[in-house]
Scaffold this motif. Structure first.
Motif, PDB file in Angstrom:
ATOM      1  N   ALA A 177       0.836  -1.204   0.000  1.00  0.00           N
ATOM      2  CA  ALA A 177       0.000   0.000   0.000  1.00  0.00           C
ATOM      3  C   ALA A 177       0.871   1.254   0.000  1.00  0.00           C
ATOM      4  N   PHE A 178       1.919   1.269   0.803  1.00  0.00           N
ATOM      5  CA  PHE A 178       2.840   2.408   0.805  1.00  0.00           C
ATOM      6  C   PHE A 178       3.524   2.574  -0.550  1.00  0.00           C
ATOM      7  N   LEU A 179       3.897   1.450  -1.183  1.00  0.00           N
ATOM      8  CA  LEU A 179       4.530   1.535  -2.501  1.00  0.00           C
ATOM      9  C   LEU A 179       3.571   2.098  -3.540  1.00  0.00           C
ATOM     10  N   ASP A 180       2.296   1.731  -3.448  1.00  0.00           N
ATOM     11  CA  ASP A 180       1.309   2.201  -4.428  1.00  0.00           C
ATOM     12  C   ASP A 180       1.139   3.712  -4.385  1.00  0.00           C
ATOM     13  N   VAL A 181       1.242   4.292  -3.190  1.00  0.00           N
ATOM     14  CA  VAL A 181       1.049   5.741  -3.070  1.00  0.00           C
ATOM     15  C   VAL A 181       2.370   6.499  -3.087  1.00  0.00           C
ATOM     16  N   GLY A 182       3.502   5.786  -3.263  1.00  0.00           N
ATOM     17  CA  GLY A 182       4.795   6.448  -3.357  1.00  0.00           C
ATOM     18  C   GLY A 182       5.473   6.741  -2.032  1.00  0.00           C
ATOM     19  N   GLU A 183       4.989   6.141  -0.941  1.00  0.00           N
ATOM     20  CA  GLU A 183       5.622   6.336   0.373  1.00  0.00           C
ATOM     21  C   GLU A 183       6.701   5.267   0.557  1.00  0.00           C
ATOM     22  N   TYR A 184       7.819   5.428  -0.202  1.00  0.00           N
ATOM     23  CA  TYR A 184       8.846   4.391  -0.201  1.00  0.00           C
ATOM     24  C   TYR A 184       9.614   4.338   1.113  1.00  0.00           C
ATOM     25  N   GLU A 186      12.338  -2.882  -5.904  1.00  0.00           N
ATOM     26  CA  GLU A 186      11.615  -1.759  -6.492  1.00  0.00           C
ATOM     27  C   GLU A 186      11.640  -0.550  -5.569  1.00  0.00           C
ATOM     28  N   CYS A 187      11.516  -0.803  -4.280  1.00  0.00           N
ATOM     29  CA  CYS A 187      11.553   0.299  -3.313  1.00  0.00           C
ATOM     30  C   CYS A 187      12.931   0.963  -3.296  1.00  0.00           C
ATOM     31  N   LEU A 188      13.991   0.150  -3.280  1.00  0.00           N
ATOM     32  CA  LEU A 188      15.346   0.709  -3.287  1.00  0.00           C
ATOM     33  C   LEU A 188      15.622   1.464  -4.581  1.00  0.00           C
ATOM     34  N   LYS A 189      15.140   0.944  -5.691  1.00  0.00           N
ATOM     35  CA  LYS A 189      15.348   1.618  -6.973  1.00  0.00           C
ATOM     36  C   LYS A 189      14.642   2.969  -6.999  1.00  0.00           C
ATOM     37  N   ALA A 190      13.429   3.020  -6.442  1.00  0.00           N
ATOM     38  CA  ALA A 190      12.696   4.290  -6.410  1.00  0.00           C
ATOM     39  C   ALA A 190      13.379   5.305  -5.509  1.00  0.00           C
ATOM     40  N   LEU A 191      14.068   4.828  -4.458  1.00  0.00           N
ATOM     41  CA  LEU A 191      14.770   5.732  -3.548  1.00  0.00           C
ATOM     42  C   LEU A 191      16.154   6.111  -4.058  1.00  0.00           C
ATOM     43  N   GLY A 192      16.580   5.518  -5.190  1.00  0.00           N
ATOM     44  CA  GLY A 192      17.869   5.880  -5.781  1.00  0.00           C
ATOM     45  C   GLY A 192      19.040   5.054  -5.312  1.00  0.00           C
ATOM     46  N   HIS A 193      18.798   3.989  -4.534  1.00  0.00           N
ATOM     47  CA  HIS A 193      19.885   3.127  -4.058  1.00  0.00           C
ATOM     48  C   HIS A 193      20.123   2.036  -5.111  1.00  0.00           C
ATOM     49  N   SER A 243      14.746  -5.864 -15.378  1.00  0.00           N
ATOM     50  CA  SER A 243      15.105  -4.754 -14.483  1.00  0.00           C
ATOM     51  C   SER A 243      16.553  -4.857 -14.027  1.00  0.00           C
ATOM     52  N   LEU A 244      17.006  -6.076 -13.704  1.00  0.00           N
ATOM     53  CA  LEU A 244      18.401  -6.263 -13.290  1.00  0.00           C
ATOM     54  C   LEU A 244      19.352  -5.909 -14.424  1.00  0.00           C
ATOM     55  N   SER A 245      19.018  -6.326 -15.637  1.00  0.00           N
ATOM     56  CA  SER A 245      19.879  -5.999 -16.782  1.00  0.00           C
ATOM     57  C   SER A 245      19.960  -4.487 -17.000  1.00  0.00           C
ATOM     58  N   THR A 246      18.828  -3.812 -16.872  1.00  0.00           N
ATOM     59  CA  THR A 246      18.831  -2.352 -17.046  1.00  0.00           C
ATOM     60  C   THR A 246      19.684  -1.670 -15.990  1.00  0.00           C
ATOM     61  N   LEU A 247      19.568  -2.119 -14.742  1.00  0.00           N
ATOM     62  CA  LEU A 247      20.369  -1.530 -13.671  1.00  0.00           C
ATOM     63  C   LEU A 247      21.861  -1.769 -13.886  1.00  0.00           C
ATOM     64  N   ASN A 253      11.353 -14.954   3.249  1.00  0.00           N
ATOM     65  CA  ASN A 253      12.512 -14.629   2.414  1.00  0.00           C
ATOM     66  C   ASN A 253      12.246 -15.147   0.997  1.00  0.00           C
ATOM     67  N   LEU A 254      11.237 -14.541   0.364  1.00  0.00           N
ATOM     68  CA  LEU A 254      10.710 -15.044  -0.901  1.00  0.00           C
ATOM     69  C   LEU A 254      11.050 -14.090  -2.041  1.00  0.00           C
ATOM     70  N   ALA A 255      10.880 -14.607  -3.251  1.00  0.00           N
ATOM     71  CA  ALA A 255      11.217 -13.805  -4.440  1.00  0.00           C
ATOM     72  C   ALA A 255      10.324 -12.578  -4.556  1.00  0.00           C
ATOM     73  N   VAL A 256       9.023 -12.735  -4.263  1.00  0.00           N
ATOM     74  CA  VAL A 256       8.108 -11.607  -4.405  1.00  0.00           C
ATOM     75  C   VAL A 256       8.455 -10.499  -3.417  1.00  0.00           C
ATOM     76  N   VAL A 257       8.906 -10.872  -2.230  1.00  0.00           N
ATOM     77  CA  VAL A 257       9.285  -9.864  -1.230  1.00  0.00           C
ATOM     78  C   VAL A 257      10.569  -9.161  -1.661  1.00  0.00           C
ATOM     79  N   TRP A 258      11.533  -9.942  -2.143  1.00  0.00           N
ATOM     80  CA  TRP A 258      12.775  -9.325  -2.630  1.00  0.00           C
ATOM     81  C   TRP A 258      12.505  -8.401  -3.815  1.00  0.00           C
ATOM     82  N   LEU A 259      11.525  -8.769  -4.651  1.00  0.00           N
ATOM     83  CA  LEU A 259      11.183  -7.919  -5.789  1.00  0.00           C
ATOM     84  C   LEU A 259      10.645  -6.579  -5.323  1.00  0.00           C
TER      85      LEU A 259
END
Length: 890
Positions: A434-441, A468-475, A499-503, A458-464
């Motif tokens: 919910a925080f990600l949807d509204v941009g509260e990273y 995404e959150c770290l990428k939006a914050l610039g890390h 996404s990994l290839s682009t980064l 410790n699942l793939a969906v959580v790591w994804l």
């Protein structure tokens, strides 16, 4: 008296009572009681009939059929004998009373709505006899009688019912079911019979037939909840979700208001089923109907389901209203004084917040927030009573986040963080998303970090989400690490790989960017699984773009060939082309090769392979359009030619021409043929090039460019196949100058100088100002004069040189004209005249032609060589060497 009783019984025969469920013998009991009366019409009156007019033999048969013991039979016989001894002759009054009773029974049965029997009166006695034979165990005779009745009265249901009971008694349940179905179709209003047939169909695992039987029963009893429930359950077993839900909806409409618990339970199950089928709108409709009709029976589970449905549909205001209405949660607004400057600054935000909060409250509920004064701004506080499940609290947080009501979230977040992420990880993830949807990273990152550090989540969906959150914050560095973890846990996740290839590309790591886009599936999986082929194609598209941007042509071609091989699999098989991996250039790359027919495929079931290819083709064309595939093909052909891999470009064109989608498009087919011709010429495969150009000139006879290419191909191929082709084509196009000249050239090369002369003269008459035709005629005369046995040699020479001088006049003085005159004289042995024209060639500069280098049109080297031969033959070696050293030394 007996006659009177039979007359009254005859009036009751058409009223056949409905058959009851049970074993064949129990059902037979009722049939015998009905049909034995009809049998008595065909028989003479027997002595010792009972009071109802039925003979003792019938009673004995019925008794033996239902299994009564011998003692009971003896007792009945003794009682009947005593009655016969004591019974007196009935009086007229007794007969009248009996007639009145029978009339009342007849009228009563007539009033009942029963299906009228279609069995003729003449056959009812035979039907009764067949039932009696079955009761006695004489099955074969009973079957023959029933078949005879069916032959004479095929629309009567009674014989089919009897046959069904006979076969059921024999244990042949399949045949019994078939006869019962026929009987039911002939007597369709018997709902209990349809239900019984449905149960028998289920015993034989025939679900579709059972559904049909229940549908027939519902046609005559549409309000039967049991029938609707059974049919809907069967629809669910078949995967017919929509039909099952329609049946359950009818059940909801039929339930009385007193069945509130059943209504709520069924609505709850239906909402879950609709939600699992991705039909959230129908699920919401059902749950809203349940809340409206039975508001007092709403439980916390129902509130949780409704909130989940509203949130999944992004109706957060309605979800908040349900939670506050039924879970006892109260949202309050408190006014806080502010300075005038802060008041003006926050005035707009306060108005928006007030409107959003009011929308979250239903119409029938009073507004729990006090009206704000002009100098105050409202703050929202939340009061959650004891006993509210944490799931509903989390859904409240999700709604508040999406409605931008952030003030009460801090204590709720504190309550959530106190929970163990190993047990409540799914709730952590809901709030974080919910925080990600509204941009509260910044608010989502602690929750996601707690989840990735846990063991259970410790699942793939959580790591994804974490990436995404770290990428939006610039890390970017940490985001790349998280994406790498996603790829490790879920290697088939396409979006994570891209996404990994682009980064990695942004971080200046091109090799790692390519490594992230490595192949996901093996070839066998791609050949069978359409979804895998779709994912692999998207990956290859991104990989090809990356390779092209990095300038890696070989890798780029490998990617293009892999994609085209997925599309052209069947076409490549027909063209006997195969894609292999080889390291002949030092690195392992993909190459196209020609293979024998017996090595194309070892799969015996070629039809199944073609079906798989068609399914994969449908998926591939959904990712890329026909024009996109065409552009990919052109890029591959151009890239192969840039790498001088002309043979592979030629094979790729052959495979593409076997692909129906390209071949059926005339424009694309013609373009592919031109590509194939160019590739064959560049590959020096002139035999194949001739096959291409041959078809082209047949379709476009009057195009000079094609005839020029045709001449180049035939000149290089050293093949004489084209001689007959040109002759045949000349018969169809006698006025074509190119064909006329080519046939003359072919005859000239073959030594048929007279034939060549005729072709050249035809061309000369059509266009006498063309210098080429005069040259060809002059050379033909000179060759004819050079033959050993020839008449009028002088006349031939005179004509030949006259045409050569005409050629000189038309062409003008240049290296070409003087060289051709000198060469003719040289051939005839007139060396002094040949030297004269050769020296004129050496004095003139070469011709300057557009698109051709001057060195290619310079004839001085050829002239100097011919002069050296003349000087050498005359013994003047020094002059011969001078010519060579002056003009022929490179």
């Amino acid at each position: 008296m007996h006659l009177l009783r039979r007359t009254l019984m005859t009036q009751m025969l058409p009223l056949h009572p409905e058959r009851q469920l049970g074993s064949p013998k129990v059902r037979m009991k009722q049939m015998v009681l009905d049909l034995s009366l009809g049998c008595s019409l065909l028989q003479t009156p027997l002595e010792g009939e009972t009071a109802d007019g039925v003979s003792k033999s019938v009673h004995r048969v019925f008794a033996s059929m239902i299994g009564e013991n011998e003692e009971e039979e003896e007792d009945e016989e003794e009682e009947e004998e005593e009655e016969e001894e004591t019974t007196e002759q009935p009086t007229a009054g007794d007969v009248f009373v009996l007639e009145m009773v029978l009339n009342r029974e007849t009228k009563k049965m007539m009033k009942e709505k029963r299906p009228r029997s279609k069995l003729p009166r003449a056959l009812r006695g035979l039907m009764g006899e067949a039932n009696i034979r079955f009761a006695r165990g004489e099955r074969e005779e009973a079957i023959l009688m029933c078949m005879e009745i069916i032959r004479q009265a095929p629309l009567a249901h009674e014989p089919f019912s009897t046959l069904a009971m006979i076969y059921e008694d024999q244990g042949d349940m399949e045949k019994s079911l078939q006869f019962e179905l026929i009987a039911a179709h002939l007597n369709p209003s018997n709902t209990e019979e349809w239900v019984r047939l449905a149960e028998m169909s289920l015993e034989q695992d025939n679900i579709k037939q059972a559904i049909f039987c229940y549908a027939k029963a519902l046609k005559y009893d549409p309000t039967n909840v049991r029938y609707l429930w059974e049919r809907s359950s069967l629809y669910e077993q078949l995967g017919e979700h929509k039909l099952a839900m329609d049946g359950y909806r009818r059940i909801l409409n039929l339930l009385s208001p007193s069945d509130g618990e059943r209504f709520m339970q069924l609505a709850r199950d239906m909402a879950k089923s609709y939600y699992e089928a991705n039909d959230a709108a129908s699920a919401i409709e059902i749950i809203e109907e349940a809340f409206t009709k039975h508001q007092s029976l709403v439980s916390m589970e129902d509130v949780n389901i409704a909130a989940e449905l509203y949130i999944s549909s992004k109706q957060y205001d309605k979800a908040l209203a349900v939670i506050t209405d039924y879970a006892g949660i109260v949202l309050e607004r408190k006014a806080s004084e502010k300075s005038p400057a802060e008041e003006k600054k926050d005035d707009a935000a306060a108005v928006v917040e007030t409107q959003e909060s009011r929308e979250a409250v239903t119409d029938n509920q009073s507004d729990p927030v006090a009206e704000s004064s002009a100098a105050a701004v409202e703050k929202v506080s939340c009061c959650i009573p004891e006993g509210v499940p944490i799931d509903i609290t989390v859904k409240l947080m999700v709604c508040l986040v999406h409605l931008n009501i952030l003030e009460p979230l801090n204590p709720l977040l504190t309550t959530l963080v106190e929970q163990n992420p190993e047990e409540m990880g799914d709730l952590y993830l809901d709030v974080a998303e919910a925080f990600l949807d509204v941009g509260e990273y910044n608010s989502a990152l602690p929750l996601l970090s707690a989840l990735v550090c846990s063991e259970r989540y410790n699942l793939a969906v959580v790591w994804l989400r974490h990436a995404e959150c770290l990428k939006a914050l610039g890390h970017m560095e940490r985001a790349a690490e998280s994406y790498t973890k996603v790829v490790d846990l879920a290697p088939l996740h396409l979006d994570a790989r891209i996404s990994l290839s682009t980064l990695q590309q942004q971080l200046g790591r091109p090799e790692k960017a390519l490594e992230a886009l490595e192949q996901m599936y093996d070839p066998d999986t791609l050949a069978q699984d359409a979804n895998a082929a779709q994912q692999e194609l998207k990956l290859l598209l991104h990989r090809s773009t990356l390779l092209y941007s990095q300038g890696k042509t070989y890798g780029y071609v490998d990617t293009l060939l892999t994609m085209l091989a997925m599309l052209l699999k069947v076409a490549m098989s027909r063209a006997q082309v195969c894609l292999i991996s080889s390291s002949k250039s030092g690195e392992r790359h993909l190459y196209l090769i020609k293979v024998p027919r017996n090595k194309i495929s070892d799969n015996d079931d070629q039809e199944a392979a073609n079906c798989d290819a068609k399914a994969i083709f449908a998926v591939l064309t959904s990712v890329l359009t026909k024009d996109d595939w065409w552009n990919l093909l052109l890029k591959a052909i151009y890239s192969l030619c840039d790498l001088s891999r002309y043979k592979e470009a030629e094979l790729l064109v052959d495979s593409s021409l076997e692909y129906y989608s390209f071949y059926d498009d005339r424009q694309k087919r013609k373009e592919l043929e031109y590509f194939g011709l160019s590739a064959a010429i560049l590959d020096k495969n002139f035999r194949k090039a001739y096959n291409y150009i041959r078809i082209m000139v047949m379709e476009n006879v009057n195009k000079p460019q094609l005839w020029n290419i045709f001449n180049q191909v035939t000149m290089q191929s050293q093949d004489v196949r084209h001689h007959r082709f040109c002759l045949r084509l000349m018969l169809k196009n006698p006025d074509n100058h190119a064909l006329c000249v080519l046939n003359g050239h072919n005859a000239f090369v073959s030594g048929s100088f007279k034939h060549a002369l005729g072709q050249y003269v035809q061309a000369f008459r059509a266009n006498p100002d063309e210098p080429l035709y005069s040259l060809c005629i002059g050379l033909t005369f000179i060759h004819m004069a050079s033959q050993k046995y020839v008449l009028k040699r002088h006349a031939l020479l005179v004509q030949g040189f006259s045409f050569l001088h005409r050629y000189l006049d038309l062409r003008g003085p240049c290296q070409e004209t003087f060289y051709n005159l000198g060469r003719g004289l040289h051939q005839l042995g007139l060396l002094h005249l040949a030297i004269h024209y050769y020296q004129k060639v050496l004095e003139l500069p070469p011709l300057t032609l557009e698109g051709i280098e001057t060195d290619q049109t310079d004839l001085r080297r050829d002239t100097a060589f011919n002069l050296s031969l003349i000087y050498h033959s005359s013994g003047n070696t020094r002059m011969a060497q001078k010519m060579l050293y002056t003009y022929a030394v490179v």
